[in-house]
Design a protein around this motif. Structure first.
Motif, PDB file in Angstrom:
ATOM      1  N   THR A 121       0.730  -8.757  16.263  1.00 38.28           N
ATOM      2  CA  THR A 121       1.178  -8.539  15.374  1.00 38.28           C
ATOM      3  C   THR A 121       1.914  -9.823  13.883  1.00 38.28           C
ATOM      4  OG1 THR A 121       2.218  -6.380  15.884  1.00 38.28           O
ATOM      5  CG2 THR A 121       3.819  -7.350  14.382  1.00 38.28           C
ATOM      6  N   ARG A 161      -3.054   0.380  26.538  1.00 37.56           N
ATOM      7  CA  ARG A 161      -1.849  -0.585  26.671  1.00 37.56           C
ATOM      8  C   ARG A 161      -0.481   0.322  27.323  1.00 37.56           C
ATOM      9  NH1 ARG A 161      -0.355  -5.933  24.610  1.00 37.56           N
ATOM     10  NH2 ARG A 161      -2.082  -7.199  25.427  1.00 37.56           N
ATOM     11  N   ASN A 217      -4.525  -8.835  30.819  1.00 32.93           N
ATOM     12  CA  ASN A 217      -3.849  -9.127  29.934  1.00 32.93           C
ATOM     13  C   ASN A 217      -2.721 -10.493  31.084  1.00 32.93           C
ATOM     14  OD1 ASN A 217      -1.361  -9.593  27.830  1.00 32.93           O
ATOM     15  ND2 ASN A 217      -3.130 -10.824  27.973  1.00 32.93           N
TER      16      ASN A 217
HETATM   17  C1  LIG Z   1       2.345 -13.346  17.506  1.00 32.00           C
HETATM   18  C2  LIG Z   1       2.060 -12.005  18.862  1.00 32.00           C
HETATM   19  C3  LIG Z   1       2.557 -10.373  18.428  1.00 32.00           C
HETATM   20  C4  LIG Z   1       2.030 -10.165  19.235  1.00 32.00           C
HETATM   21  N1  LIG Z   1       1.785  -8.581  19.249  1.00 32.00           N
HETATM   22  C5  LIG Z   1       1.719  -7.280  19.588  1.00 32.00           C
HETATM   23  C6  LIG Z   1       1.485  -6.325  19.266  1.00 32.00           C
HETATM   24  O1  LIG Z   1       1.007  -5.851  18.351  1.00 32.00           O
HETATM   25  N2  LIG Z   1       0.302  -5.167  19.659  1.00 32.00           N
HETATM   26  C7  LIG Z   1       1.089  -5.645  21.241  1.00 32.00           C
HETATM   27  O2  LIG Z   1       0.909  -4.674  22.344  1.00 32.00           O
HETATM   28  N3  LIG Z   1       1.093  -6.979  22.269  1.00 32.00           N
HETATM   29  C8  LIG Z   1       1.848  -8.303  21.249  1.00 32.00           C
HETATM   30  N4  LIG Z   1       1.692  -9.488  21.109  1.00 32.00           N
HETATM   31  C9  LIG Z   1       1.231  -9.313  22.859  1.00 32.00           C
HETATM   32  C10 LIG Z   1       0.364  -9.924  23.452  1.00 32.00           C
HETATM   33  O3  LIG Z   1      -0.809  -8.913  22.806  1.00 32.00           O
HETATM   34  C11 LIG Z   1       0.129 -10.416  24.374  1.00 32.00           C
HETATM   35  O4  LIG Z   1      -0.201  -9.805  25.312  1.00 32.00           O
HETATM   36  C12 LIG Z   1       0.540 -11.990  25.091  1.00 32.00           C
HETATM   37  O5  LIG Z   1       0.584 -12.892  23.075  1.00 32.00           O
HETATM   38  C13 LIG Z   1       0.276 -12.692  26.076  1.00 32.00           C
HETATM   39  O6  LIG Z   1      -0.986 -12.849  26.310  1.00 32.00           O
HETATM   40  P1  LIG Z   1      -1.340 -14.143  25.379  1.00 32.00           P
HETATM   41  O7  LIG Z   1      -1.306 -15.061  26.938  1.00 32.00           O
HETATM   42  O8  LIG Z   1      -3.301 -14.357  26.152  1.00 32.00           O
HETATM   43  O9  LIG Z   1      -0.969 -14.738  24.339  1.00 32.00           O
HETATM   44  C14 LIG Z   1       1.621 -10.316  20.680  1.00 32.00           C
HETATM   45  C15 LIG Z   1       1.824 -11.643  20.745  1.00 32.00           C
HETATM   46  C16 LIG Z   1       2.075 -12.718  20.357  1.00 32.00           C
HETATM   47  C17 LIG Z   1       2.586 -14.079  20.814  1.00 32.00           C
END
Ligand SMILES: Cc1cc2nc3c(=O)[nH]c(=O)nc-3n(C[C@H](O)[C@H](O)[C@H](O)COP(=O)(O)O)c2cc1C
Length: 364
Positions: A27, A227, A289
């Motif tokens: 997001t 998810r 993830n």
């Molecule tokens: C800025 C931001 C926005 C996110 N928005 C969503 C979202 O819209 N839908 C979702 O399922 N997860 C969302 N997440 C979670 C990420 O998809 C992911 O699961 C989380 O960042 C951990 O993975 P990473 O360590 O690779 O960043 C968001 C995370 C961040 C940091």
């Protein structure tokens, strides 16, 4: 080549991918007025080298909007915006574009729903506050959906999924994680229904499975992903026995030939490896993830793919900051650091489309 397992081509059923690096849904609050525009098209086109490019959480109905300037997919203008995004992605790379359908349920807010009271499985308010243009605001007590309204909510997902395909996306990812509407049906603390859509594991998983079936029926199971974040306490979720709930859910999902199941490793909340649980019960493509608390390092993700713990890895923050993440990982190149201060917000391209690539790209 660095991280060789991430660069093994992948083929299973309808899915043929040149590598294993997926962009996680993020997001970013930059779809002004809920309609994706040119800056959003540029952002996604920059990331079109992902194997699968999962978009920001997108509301399938106005009542499901939880934050400022999140994209929607329930009217023609939003659909045209997504068509612009899909065209830009197609012209920039081979990523399969999956629009994440995120209905916020009880954590929607009247500041974003045109004053309507948010809907949820039960009238249980989430603890906590959300940012609104008038300042931080408590979550409100949602209205419990009537039994005969559930078909309408399912239809909202179906309609958004049809619009996604019509806009030129490959398909949709149903967001049943992180405490939004579908997760609220799964969790005991948010689902106190006694009408066959709550009470026990079969009841709490029913709405999610019915929605999956309806969307798969409408656009084809090979265009649908889902998810999950078992046990994740985000958005004031408190699941009593995630293992039992998600065993049942995964068994139900296994009856559909979905494109993928995407699981966050929420071991630190669930008390067991949620990715291992999915691997055992879900026979198809599995995307893994990290949880928020345990960021995968890239070498760890490569080893887990090599071991068969999951097939594809979704990176969130790394993809946010590195539009050409697959190329960087393949070469073992240095990564840009994500700037948290620009994660969310209607500030156009800053911190959004201006992260540098190794080689200057046409999409920028
Ligand atoms: C800025 C931001 C926005 C996110 N928005 C969503 C979202 O819209 N839908 C979702 O399922 N997860 C969302 N997440 C979670 C990420 O998809 C992911 O699961 C989380 O960042 C951990 O993975 P990473 O360590 O690779 O960043 C968001 C995370 C961040 C940091």
């Amino acid at each position: 080549m660095a991280h060789p397992n991430l660069f093994e081509p992948y083929e299973r059923g309808a899915l043929t991918l040149p590598h294993r690096v997926v962009m996680a849904p993020l997001t970013r609050n930059r779809a002004v007025g809920t309609v994706p525009g040119e800056v959003n098209a540029t952002y996604y086109a920059q990331r079109a080298s992902a194997a699968i490019l999962i978009t920001e959480g997108t509301q399938p109905a106005a009542i499901g909007q939880g934050y400022l300037d999140t994209a929607g997919l329930h009217n023609d203008e939003q659909q045209a915006g997504w068509a612009q995004v899909a065209a830009a992605v197609r012209s920039a790379g081979d990523a399969k574009l999956m629009i994440q359908l995120m209905h916020a349920g009880r954590v929607a807010h009247p500041a974003y729903t045109g004053g309507e009271t948010p809907v949820a499985p039960s009238a249980v308010r989430a603890e906590g506050q959300v940012w609104t243009p008038d300042g931080m605001a408590d979550y409100v007590t949602p209205r419990a959906l009537e039994t005969d309204e559930l078909a309408t909510v399912r239809e909202q997902y179906v309609d958004a999924a049809r619009r996604a395909v019509a806009a030129g996306a490959h398909g949709v990812e149903l967001h049943a994680a992180n405490g939004y509407l579908l997760h609220q049906f799964l969790s005991e603390n948010t689902n106190q229904r006694t009408d066959g859509y709550g009470t026990d594991v079969a009841g709490r998983t029913r709405f999610v499975l019915e929605t999956v079936a309806a969307v798969a029926d409408a656009i084809g199971a090979e265009r649908v992903g889902i998810r999950l974040s078992p046990g994740h306490r985000f958005n004031d979720i408190a699941e009593e026995n995630p293992r039992a709930t998600y065993d049942a859910l995964l068994r139900g999902l296994a009856e559909h030939d979905l494109l993928y199941v995407h699981v966050m490793e929420t071991r630190n909340h669930a008390g067991y490896s949620t990715i291992a649980q999915a691997r055992e019960l879900w026979p198809g493509t599995l995307i893994g993830n990290a949880s928020f608390a345990e960021e995968f390092d890239v070498a760890g993700a490569d080893a887990l793919v090599g071991d068969g713990a999951f097939d594809l890895v979704a990176f969130g923050r790394r993809f946010l900051a590195n539009p050409d993440l697959p190329a960087r990982l393949r070469e073992g190149a240095e990564l840009n650091e994500p700037d948290q201060s620009t994660f969310y917000g209607a500030i156009g391209g800053r911190g959004y489309t201006d992260y540098p690539t190794l080689v200057p790209s046409a999409a920028s």
